[in-house]
Motif scaffolding. Structure first.
Motif, PDB file in Angstrom:
ATOM      1  N   LEU A 272       0.833  -1.201   0.000  1.00 18.00           N
ATOM      2  CA  LEU A 272       0.000   0.000   0.000  1.00 18.00           C
ATOM      3  C   LEU A 272       0.870   1.254   0.000  1.00 18.00           C
ATOM      4  CD1 LEU A 272      -3.050   0.560   2.302  1.00 18.00           C
ATOM      5  CD2 LEU A 272      -1.143   2.162   2.407  1.00 18.00           C
ATOM      6  N   ALA A 273       0.484   2.245  -0.839  1.00 10.98           N
ATOM      7  CA  ALA A 273       1.120   3.577  -0.855  1.00 10.98           C
ATOM      8  C   ALA A 273       2.638   3.506  -0.726  1.00 10.98           C
ATOM      9  CB  ALA A 273       0.530   4.447   0.251  1.00 10.98           C
ATOM     10  N   PRO A 274       3.343   2.847  -1.647  1.00  6.98           N
ATOM     11  CA  PRO A 274       4.777   2.622  -1.476  1.00  6.98           C
ATOM     12  C   PRO A 274       5.614   3.891  -1.380  1.00  6.98           C
ATOM     13  CG  PRO A 274       4.060   2.018  -3.698  1.00  6.98           C
ATOM     14  CD  PRO A 274       2.829   2.223  -2.886  1.00  6.98           C
ATOM     15  N   TRP A 275       5.144   5.007  -1.967  1.00  8.11           N
ATOM     16  CA  TRP A 275       5.934   6.238  -1.876  1.00  8.11           C
ATOM     17  C   TRP A 275       6.090   6.686  -0.430  1.00  8.11           C
ATOM     18  CZ3 TRP A 275       5.504  11.309  -0.242  1.00  8.11           C
ATOM     19  CH2 TRP A 275       6.459  12.205  -0.730  1.00  8.11           C
TER      20      TRP A 275
ATOM     21  N   LEU B 199       8.288   7.517   6.070  1.00  3.68           N
ATOM     22  CA  LEU B 199       8.100   6.692   7.263  1.00  3.68           C
ATOM     23  C   LEU B 199       6.645   6.663   7.735  1.00  3.68           C
ATOM     24  CD1 LEU B 199      11.276   7.753   9.315  1.00  3.68           C
ATOM     25  CD2 LEU B 199      11.058   5.942   7.591  1.00  3.68           C
ATOM     26  N   GLU B 200       5.705   6.851   6.813  1.00  5.49           N
ATOM     27  CA  GLU B 200       4.290   6.886   7.170  1.00  5.49           C
ATOM     28  C   GLU B 200       3.540   5.609   6.789  1.00  5.49           C
ATOM     29  OE1 GLU B 200       2.713  11.319   6.600  1.00  5.49           O
ATOM     30  OE2 GLU B 200       3.869  10.610   4.876  1.00  5.49           O
ATOM     31  N   GLN B 201       4.156   4.753   5.998  1.00  6.13           N
ATOM     32  CA  GLN B 201       3.416   3.631   5.427  1.00  6.13           C
ATOM     33  C   GLN B 201       2.813   2.715   6.488  1.00  6.13           C
ATOM     34  OE1 GLN B 201       5.381   0.279   3.425  1.00  6.13           O
ATOM     35  NE2 GLN B 201       4.236   0.863   1.591  1.00  6.13           N
ATOM     36  N   LYS B 202       3.599   2.336   7.484  1.00  4.77           N
ATOM     37  CA  LYS B 202       3.078   1.448   8.521  1.00  4.77           C
ATOM     38  C   LYS B 202       1.914   2.102   9.268  1.00  4.77           C
ATOM     39  CE  LYS B 202       4.344  -1.317  12.551  1.00  4.77           C
ATOM     40  NZ  LYS B 202       3.164  -0.864  13.319  1.00  4.77           N
TER      41      LYS B 202
END
Length: 270
Positions: A155-158, A163-166
């Motif tokens: 999800l949302a790899p950018w 450091l927001e993906q998790k």
């Protein structure tokens, strides 16, 4: 761009097509997850309003003829971009018809304009930045039944870079959103969207793909004096890229020469 020129001693006229200045930052701050982005607008507007060297006109959508009648040394266009609704995104370059009977197809522009989805909602992310996840979370918090789908393996790899993906995955999971990865959009049908290995019943598809720069005004203007376009109106990108674009052009105007930091932002044509 205006603020940098103002600090460089220039007199500025800003013609805003809408009732409020701020453009994309103002629009996106309507989504609760990124509501603090309103500060981008407030900070600059505060400085501009304090100056007697700035004329700000709201509700002033201009034509090429209007601009031609203005005696300005430099004209800078910040006309933004439009989210595509034809299936073109990062992983698909071939336009296709997404409309189908019994299926409401929306883009981020529609969501930001206040349009509400119907029934079960599929948010399809073929941009892979933050927008799809922000929309999915915002809709889920209002009670919508959300399925997030992406052709990417995550999800949302950018957002790995910020450091927001998790945090995004954790919030969507807690809100009860289904998440499907490795699922490319194949076609839409009545009340259904088909992907690589699955079909999902839904009444609304929110398609988050590519954006097209709004160039009609640029194309209509004669190039008989210094004319610039900045931000998403040149090449759609991140808000950071749009801010840098405006700052760079302002520095070039003040210096009377192209910036040493001359970034080549190429628009990919489909």
């Amino acid at each position: 761009c205006a603020l940098t020129l103002l600090r460089g001693g220039q007199r500025i006229t800003i013609a805003e097509s809408g009732p409020q200045v701020g453009g994309r930052a103002l629009l996106e701050s309507r989504l609760a997850v990124v509501s603090l982005w309103r500060r981008i607008v407030d900070y600059r507007l505060n400085y501009l309003n304090k100056s007697n060297a700035v004329d700000l006109y709201l509700q002033s959508k201009m034509t090429a003829r209007d601009i031609a009648q203005i005696k300005a040394d430099n004209v800078i266009l910040a006309t933004g971009s439009t989210w595509r609704r034809d299936g073109v995104g990062s992983m698909n370059f071939v336009p296709r018809a997404l409309a189908a009977p019994g299926l409401l197809v929306l883009t981020p522009d529609d969501i930001l304009a206040g349009q509400k989805p119907q029934g079960r909602v599929v948010v399809y992310d073929d941009e892979h930045n933050y927008m799809a996840s922000v929309i999915a979370e915002d809709l889920a918090r209002t009670g919508a039944n959300i399925t997030y789908v992406t052709p990417m393996p995550t999800l949302a790899p950018w957002t790995e870079n910020t450091l927001e993906q998790k945090l995004i995955i954790d919030r969507l999971t807690k809100l009860g959103c289904e998440i499907w990865v490795h699922q490319a959009l194949i076609e839409t049908a009545s009340g259904c969207t088909r992907f690589t290995t699955t079909a999902i019943d839904c009444e609304t598809l929110v398609f988050v793909g590519a954006r097209t720069p709004n160039t009609a005004l640029w194309d209509a203007l004669p190039k008989d004096r210094p004319l610039y376009r900045i931000g998403d109106g040149e090449v759609p990108g991140t808000i950071q890229a749009a801010v840098l674009s405006g700052h760079r052009i302002a520095r070039e105007i003040l210096a009377g020469a192209p910036s040493e930091m001359n970034l080549d932002r190429q628009l990919i044509e489909f």
